[in-house]
Scaffold this motif. Sequence first.
Motif, mmCIF file in Angstrom:
data_model
loop_
_atom_site.group_PDB
_atom_site.id
_atom_site.type_symbol
_atom_site.label_atom_id
_atom_site.label_comp_id
_atom_site.label_asym_id
_atom_site.label_seq_id
_atom_site.Cartn_x
_atom_site.Cartn_y
_atom_site.Cartn_z
ATOM 1 N N MET A 1 0.821 -1.195 0.000
ATOM 2 C CA MET A 1 0.000 0.000 0.000
ATOM 3 C C MET A 1 0.862 1.255 0.000
ATOM 4 O O MET A 1 0.461 2.265 -0.527
ATOM 5 C CB MET A 1 -0.886 -0.050 1.247
ATOM 6 C CG MET A 1 -1.769 1.123 1.410
ATOM 7 S SD MET A 1 -3.415 0.571 1.070
ATOM 8 C CE MET A 1 -4.273 2.070 1.071
ATOM 9 N N LEU A 2 2.034 1.171 0.581
ATOM 10 C CA LEU A 2 2.897 2.342 0.691
ATOM 11 C C LEU A 2 3.394 2.833 -0.661
ATOM 12 O O LEU A 2 3.418 4.030 -0.919
ATOM 13 C CB LEU A 2 4.086 2.038 1.602
ATOM 14 C CG LEU A 2 5.064 3.181 1.856
ATOM 15 C CD1 LEU A 2 4.367 4.327 2.553
ATOM 16 C CD2 LEU A 2 6.235 2.692 2.682
ATOM 17 N N VAL A 3 3.761 1.931 -1.541
ATOM 18 C CA VAL A 3 4.327 2.327 -2.835
ATOM 19 C C VAL A 3 3.318 3.110 -3.677
ATOM 20 O O VAL A 3 3.639 4.199 -4.161
ATOM 21 C CB VAL A 3 4.883 1.103 -3.604
ATOM 22 C CG1 VAL A 3 5.306 1.488 -5.003
ATOM 23 C CG2 VAL A 3 6.047 0.490 -2.841
ATOM 24 N N PRO A 4 2.075 2.637 -3.862
ATOM 25 C CA PRO A 4 1.122 3.436 -4.655
ATOM 26 C C PRO A 4 0.836 4.807 -4.025
ATOM 27 O O PRO A 4 0.715 5.798 -4.733
ATOM 28 C CB PRO A 4 -0.143 2.587 -4.679
ATOM 29 C CG PRO A 4 0.292 1.205 -4.372
ATOM 30 C CD PRO A 4 1.507 1.341 -3.501
ATOM 31 N N LEU A 5 0.753 4.851 -2.709
ATOM 32 C CA LEU A 5 0.518 6.134 -2.041
ATOM 33 C C LEU A 5 1.693 7.084 -2.237
ATOM 34 O O LEU A 5 1.507 8.278 -2.489
ATOM 35 C CB LEU A 5 0.290 5.918 -0.541
ATOM 36 C CG LEU A 5 -1.031 5.310 -0.126
ATOM 37 C CD1 LEU A 5 -1.040 5.023 1.372
ATOM 38 C CD2 LEU A 5 -2.177 6.238 -0.480
ATOM 39 N N ALA A 6 2.892 6.565 -2.122
ATOM 40 C CA ALA A 6 4.087 7.398 -2.240
ATOM 41 C C ALA A 6 4.221 7.986 -3.634
ATOM 42 O O ALA A 6 4.747 9.085 -3.797
ATOM 43 C CB ALA A 6 5.326 6.594 -1.883
ATOM 44 N N LYS A 7 3.742 7.276 -4.627
ATOM 45 C CA LYS A 7 3.833 7.777 -5.993
ATOM 46 C C LYS A 7 2.875 8.928 -6.246
ATOM 47 O O LYS A 7 3.058 9.697 -7.172
ATOM 48 C CB LYS A 7 3.594 6.641 -6.988
ATOM 49 C CG LYS A 7 4.738 5.643 -7.013
ATOM 50 C CD LYS A 7 4.522 4.560 -8.031
ATOM 51 C CE LYS A 7 5.726 3.627 -8.045
ATOM 52 N NZ LYS A 7 5.568 2.553 -9.018
ATOM 53 N N LYS A 8 1.844 9.064 -5.401
ATOM 54 C CA LYS A 8 0.848 10.124 -5.584
ATOM 55 C C LYS A 8 0.993 11.258 -4.576
ATOM 56 O O LYS A 8 0.496 12.351 -4.804
ATOM 57 C CB LYS A 8 -0.561 9.538 -5.481
ATOM 58 C CG LYS A 8 -0.880 8.577 -6.604
ATOM 59 C CD LYS A 8 -2.280 8.055 -6.500
ATOM 60 C CE LYS A 8 -2.547 7.101 -7.662
ATOM 61 N NZ LYS A 8 -3.915 6.640 -7.702
ATOM 62 N N ALA A 9 1.655 11.011 -3.469
ATOM 63 C CA ALA A 9 1.733 11.994 -2.394
ATOM 64 C C ALA A 9 3.020 12.808 -2.482
ATOM 65 O O ALA A 9 4.012 12.372 -3.067
ATOM 66 C CB ALA A 9 1.678 11.287 -1.042
ATOM 67 N N GLY A 10 2.988 13.980 -1.858
ATOM 68 C CA GLY A 10 4.191 14.800 -1.811
ATOM 69 C C GLY A 10 5.218 14.222 -0.859
ATOM 70 O O GLY A 10 6.387 14.086 -1.181
ATOM 71 N N GLU A 11 4.772 13.870 0.342
ATOM 72 C CA GLU A 11 5.667 13.294 1.337
ATOM 73 C C GLU A 11 4.866 12.367 2.245
ATOM 74 O O GLU A 11 3.732 12.656 2.590
ATOM 75 C CB GLU A 11 6.318 14.380 2.189
ATOM 76 C CG GLU A 11 7.272 13.833 3.234
ATOM 77 C CD GLU A 11 7.920 14.917 4.086
ATOM 78 O OE1 GLU A 11 8.936 14.612 4.702
ATOM 79 O OE2 GLU A 11 7.400 16.031 4.142
ATOM 80 N N ILE A 12 5.478 11.265 2.630
ATOM 81 C CA ILE A 12 4.845 10.311 3.533
ATOM 82 C C ILE A 12 5.791 10.042 4.689
ATOM 83 O O ILE A 12 6.992 9.864 4.506
ATOM 84 C CB ILE A 12 4.514 8.985 2.817
ATOM 85 C CG1 ILE A 12 3.429 9.209 1.781
ATOM 86 C CG2 ILE A 12 4.109 7.903 3.808
ATOM 87 C CD1 ILE A 12 3.012 7.978 1.031
ATOM 88 N N ILE A 13 5.222 10.032 5.884
ATOM 89 C CA ILE A 13 5.964 9.643 7.078
ATOM 90 C C ILE A 13 5.285 8.383 7.604
ATOM 91 O O ILE A 13 4.081 8.372 7.838
ATOM 92 C CB ILE A 13 5.937 10.755 8.145
ATOM 93 C CG1 ILE A 13 6.602 12.008 7.585
ATOM 94 C CG2 ILE A 13 6.623 10.288 9.420
ATOM 95 C CD1 ILE A 13 6.467 13.216 8.462
ATOM 96 N N GLY A 14 6.067 7.313 7.742
ATOM 97 C CA GLY A 14 5.499 6.045 8.163
ATOM 98 C C GLY A 14 6.222 5.466 9.372
ATOM 99 O O GLY A 14 7.397 5.737 9.602
#
Length: 57
Positions: A1-14
């Motif tokens: 789930m992280l990879v598709p979100l990261a491709k669309k988001a500016g920045e992700i903190i997990g």
Amino acid sequence: MLVPLAKKAGEIIGYEANKNTFDFVQMNLHLHTLNNVRAFNNAVGNETKKVRFIKIQ
């Protein structure tokens, strides 16, 4: 789930508390060259305590 979100988001903190799972997350981020993700080997909650993970083989 992280990879598709990261491709669309500016920045992700997990956060991933389990060290073994965190290592897989880090490897996956590297394989997909995702530089907009910061991952931490910590848990998130409302109290400070240590937890033990059971390793199933």
